[in-house]
Design a protein around this motif. Structure first.
Motif, short mmCIF file in Angstrom:
data_model
loop_
_atom_site.label_atom_id
_atom_site.label_comp_id
_atom_site.label_asym_id
_atom_site.label_seq_id
_atom_site.Cartn_x
_atom_site.Cartn_y
_atom_site.Cartn_z
N GLN A 238 8.08 48.83 9.26
CA GLN A 238 8.31 47.70 8.37
C GLN A 238 8.74 46.48 9.16
OE1 GLN A 238 10.50 48.71 4.86
NE2 GLN A 238 11.11 46.62 4.38
N TYR B 17 6.82 39.92 -9.81
CA TYR B 17 6.73 38.89 -8.78
C TYR B 17 7.06 37.49 -9.27
CZ TYR B 17 4.34 42.68 -6.38
OH TYR B 17 4.04 43.89 -5.81
N SER C 234 12.74 54.10 -1.25
CA SER C 234 11.98 54.26 -0.01
C SER C 234 11.14 55.52 -0.06
CB SER C 234 12.94 54.33 1.19
OG SER C 234 13.66 55.55 1.16
N GLN D 205 9.31 36.12 -6.51
CA GLN D 205 8.69 36.11 -5.18
C GLN D 205 7.58 35.07 -5.06
OE1 GLN D 205 7.43 39.96 -3.73
NE2 GLN D 205 5.83 39.08 -2.45
N HIS E 45 11.03 44.90 -7.47
CA HIS E 45 10.21 45.12 -6.27
C HIS E 45 10.62 44.18 -5.14
CE1 HIS E 45 7.01 48.06 -7.46
NE2 HIS E 45 7.57 47.81 -8.62
N TYR E 46 11.91 44.08 -4.95
CA TYR E 46 12.45 43.20 -3.90
C TYR E 46 12.02 43.67 -2.51
CZ TYR E 46 16.03 41.21 -0.79
OH TYR E 46 16.69 40.58 0.23
N ARG E 47 11.62 42.73 -1.67
CA ARG E 47 11.30 43.02 -0.28
C ARG E 47 12.17 42.14 0.60
NH1 ARG E 47 8.79 40.62 3.79
NH2 ARG E 47 7.91 41.90 5.47
N ASP F 114 6.94 49.64 1.86
CA ASP F 114 8.08 48.89 2.40
C ASP F 114 9.33 49.23 1.60
OD1 ASP F 114 6.65 47.67 4.38
OD2 ASP F 114 6.55 45.70 3.42
N THR F 115 10.39 49.61 2.30
CA THR F 115 11.63 50.00 1.64
C THR F 115 12.20 48.84 0.82
OG1 THR F 115 12.17 51.64 3.31
CG2 THR F 115 14.00 50.78 2.02
N ILE F 116 12.58 49.16 -0.42
CA ILE F 116 13.29 48.20 -1.26
C ILE F 116 14.78 48.40 -1.00
CG2 ILE F 116 13.80 47.51 -3.63
CD1 ILE F 116 10.98 48.63 -4.36
N ASN G 4 1.03 52.01 5.54
CA ASN G 4 1.75 52.90 4.62
C ASN G 4 0.94 54.05 4.03
OD1 ASN G 4 3.15 49.86 3.36
ND2 ASN G 4 4.07 51.20 4.88
N SER H 112 13.52 40.18 3.77
CA SER H 112 12.97 39.51 4.94
C SER H 112 14.12 38.89 5.72
CB SER H 112 11.97 38.41 4.53
OG SER H 112 12.65 37.34 3.89
#
Length: 604
Positions: free
Chosen positions: A12, A90, A413, A93, A392-394, A379-381, A224, A396
């Protein structure tokens, strides 16, 4: 061990993948091409020709043009205005990633777009037929009928995309029967019987998960998920033909699939479809997932279409004993990693020094201690405090947040092990939870337990079971907006149709289905709660009934439970589950992690 002692992540990245400043020049370049082609509007979907949740960098057209990197979306770019349509996951986002002065963001359900409101009468609306399904195009054509002209053409984004990444070329792995549970020849024979029953001479497969399962192959073409991107034509009799990027075709691969499938370059697919049409064959095609271009090539050449759901999806969802053995092993391996991670978290979190990225980094490091862990399954939340309320937070580098003492922490995850696929969510905390948080956590847990304990007659669908997870939240006037569960592949996609647990999954559940069970509660701006285990459907001791077996092997935090809300049956279920976790995982641990797991799985 501190959060600073882990190696950097491999699965990730935390870099900010979008740059709103690039939206203006890229839109300008596209509009210049549109004017030259006599086009008033151009459709830019997030999907590629294979409709995967992950797309290779070379297919990320929506992200290139708008900056939006979510897993679902559609841009309608006009000569004067651009619109970006996303779902409820989203709404935060998308505006943060694009240039909102140039791109208007809309939240819609199932992309139910009012097309007439976007285009003027007489306008020309163009689309790439390899990126849209027949169902989508028919629906859009009906909406625009008598109002605007809908035309198919080569992709204009590709024409203006400077330094476009090359298509992926990864090694292809052949699964042995010991891992797949069935030979590819046996699976092909089953699908060919389906074709005969439906009066079809052949089927065109476009979903990579279907092709990979059918031919017992795996790859690394997308993040993934161990997919090989390609197309396949399966005739009613004889060998299928697998169409791949020519760079993937090697003597070794052809030898490995000898007697199973013929391999051809992807550029030969149109000719193969035309040949089917000229021979007046009846061809099966999934109108909800196949590219419209495939349907158009077949029809124009003279083929008759049988539009039905991809015939591989249902048999693939019914995991056989070898696949289930692999999934159980994967969850035990994951349970070891989770025990180490949760023990580490409990020791480190009270310091108030952990960040969301540090938490993801530690979890990945513990998983990578197992050599058969080859990727994250998504991708781990990793959402601290209010970020946990973003479903669905990512995280960064730009959004990375410190976990303060007393806050809830949501970690969703999963991993891809060579033996199987995992997906787990746990809600963690750093101190004392409030009465409200304990109430909501317990209601979520009660819903998860209700699904886990369910016994139901054959023929019951996930849509019917969904209410079991929501009932305790509904009783207090609250709910959650996402589905309760999705299908999960066996060393394939972590999100797999066509079964699941939500109102949209109306197919009956069957023995061997693997599903997530993940109710939640989200208080915007404050915290999020979700608890997730994976389940497999199995025969019940009652004739004609089915029930669930829990695959996940990681404890649920009992410190967040309002014990007064638990029934005796729920308490017994939780104790039995924790007993299984301890018996399966405890012997694989030592030291502090083993001591931690022993305490975490103690009877309540």
């Amino acid at each position: 061990m501190t959060s600073q002692s882990f190696p950097p992540t491999k699965f990730q990245s935390f870099e900010e993948k979008s740059d709103p400043s690039q939206v203006a020049p890229r839109l300008a370049a596209l509009r210049k091409a549109m004017k030259a082609a006599g086009i008033d509007h151009f459709l830019v979907p997030r999907a590629d020709a294979h409709r995967g949740e992950s797309v290779p960098a070379s297919e990320a057209r929506l992200a290139y043009l708008t900056g939006f990197t979510g897993s679902a979306g559609l841009a309608v770019v006009g000569l004067d205005k651009a619109h970006l349509f996303v779902d409820s996951r989203y709404t935060l986002q998308a505006p943060a990633q694009t240039d909102t002065a140039l791109v208007e963001v809309h939240e819609v359900a199932s992309f139910a777009i009012d097309a007439r409101a976007l285009v003027a009468k007489g306008d020309v609306v163009a689309y790439d037929p390899w990126l849209h399904t027949p169902t989508e195009i028919r629906d859009l054509a009906e909406k625009l009928k008598g109002h605007a002209k809908l035309v198919a053409r080569d992709n204009l984004v590709d024409e203006v995309w400077d330094n476009r990444p090359a298509p992926p070329v990864s090694a292809i792995e052949i699964l042995g029967d010991n891992r797949a549970g069935r030979s590819a020849t046996d699976k092909i024979t089953e699908i060919q019987k389906t074709l005969a029953d439906d009066g079809a001479d052949a089927v065109v497969l476009t979903l990579p998960e279907s092709i990979c399962w059918l031919l017992n192959i795996r790859g690394r073409d997308v993040p993934n998920t161990p997919f090989v991107l390609g197309f396949a034509v399966v005739p009613k009799k004889g060998e299928p033909t697998l169409f791949l990027d020519a760079a993937k075709i090697t003597d070794e691969l052809e030898n490995a699939l000898a007697g199973v499938a013929t391999i051809a370059a992807a550029k030969k697919l149109p000719k193969a479809l035309e040949k089917l049409g000229k021979s007046e064959k009846t061809v099966m095609l999934d109108p909800a997932s196949a590219p419209a271009a495939v349907a158009e090539l077949l029809i124009e050449a003279g083929a008759s279409l049988v539009e039905k759901r991809d015939p591989v999806l249902l048999p693939k969802s019914r995991k056989n004993e070898a696949e289930l053995a692999g999934m159980r092993e994967a969850h035990q391996l994951d349970g070891v990693a989770l025990a180490k991670f949760l023990s580490w978290f409990d020791a480190e979190a009270p310091s108030g020094e952990l960040t969301e990225i540090a938490i993801v980094t530690a979890l990945e490091a513990f998983r990578r201690e197992e050599e058969s862990c080859v990727d994250a399954s998504f991708d781990t939340i990793s959402g601290a405090g209010p970020n946990g309320a973003i479903v669905h937070y990512r995280v960064s580098e730009k959004t990375d947040r410190r976990l303060n003492a007393g806050e809830l922490m949501l970690v969703d995850s999963g991993a891809q092990y060579l033996s199987g696929t995992t997906d787990i969510t746990r809600t963690l905390f750093t101190g004392s939870a409030t009465p409200e948080q304990k109430d909501r956590y317990t209601r979520v847990l009660k819903g998860m337990i209700a699904v886990s304990m369910a016994r139901f007659p054959k023929g019951t669908s996930g849509a019917q079971i969904d209410v079991l997870a929501r009932q305790f939240l509904w009783a207090d006037g609250v709910t959650y907006s996402h589905g309760t569960g999705h299908g999960v592949g066996a060393y394939l996609g972590v999100h797999e149709g066509p079964i699941g647990i939500s109102s949209r999954y109306t197919l009956p559940l069957e023995e061997g289905n693997v599903l997530s069970n993940e109710p939640g509660f989200y208080k915007a701006g404050e915290y999020g709660i979700r608890i997730e285990n994976l389940l497999v459907v199995k025969q019940s001791s009652f004739p004609g009934y089915l029930e669930f077996e829990t695959l996940t092997r990681a404890p649920i935090d009992v410190r967040l439970i309002d014990m007064a809300l638990l029934t005796e049956a729920e308490r017994q279920w939780l104790n039995a589950f924790h007993g299984e976790v301890w018996n399966d995982i405890g012997p694989r641990l030592s030291g502090a992690a083993k001591d931690w797991l022993h305490a975490a799985t103690a009877m309540i």
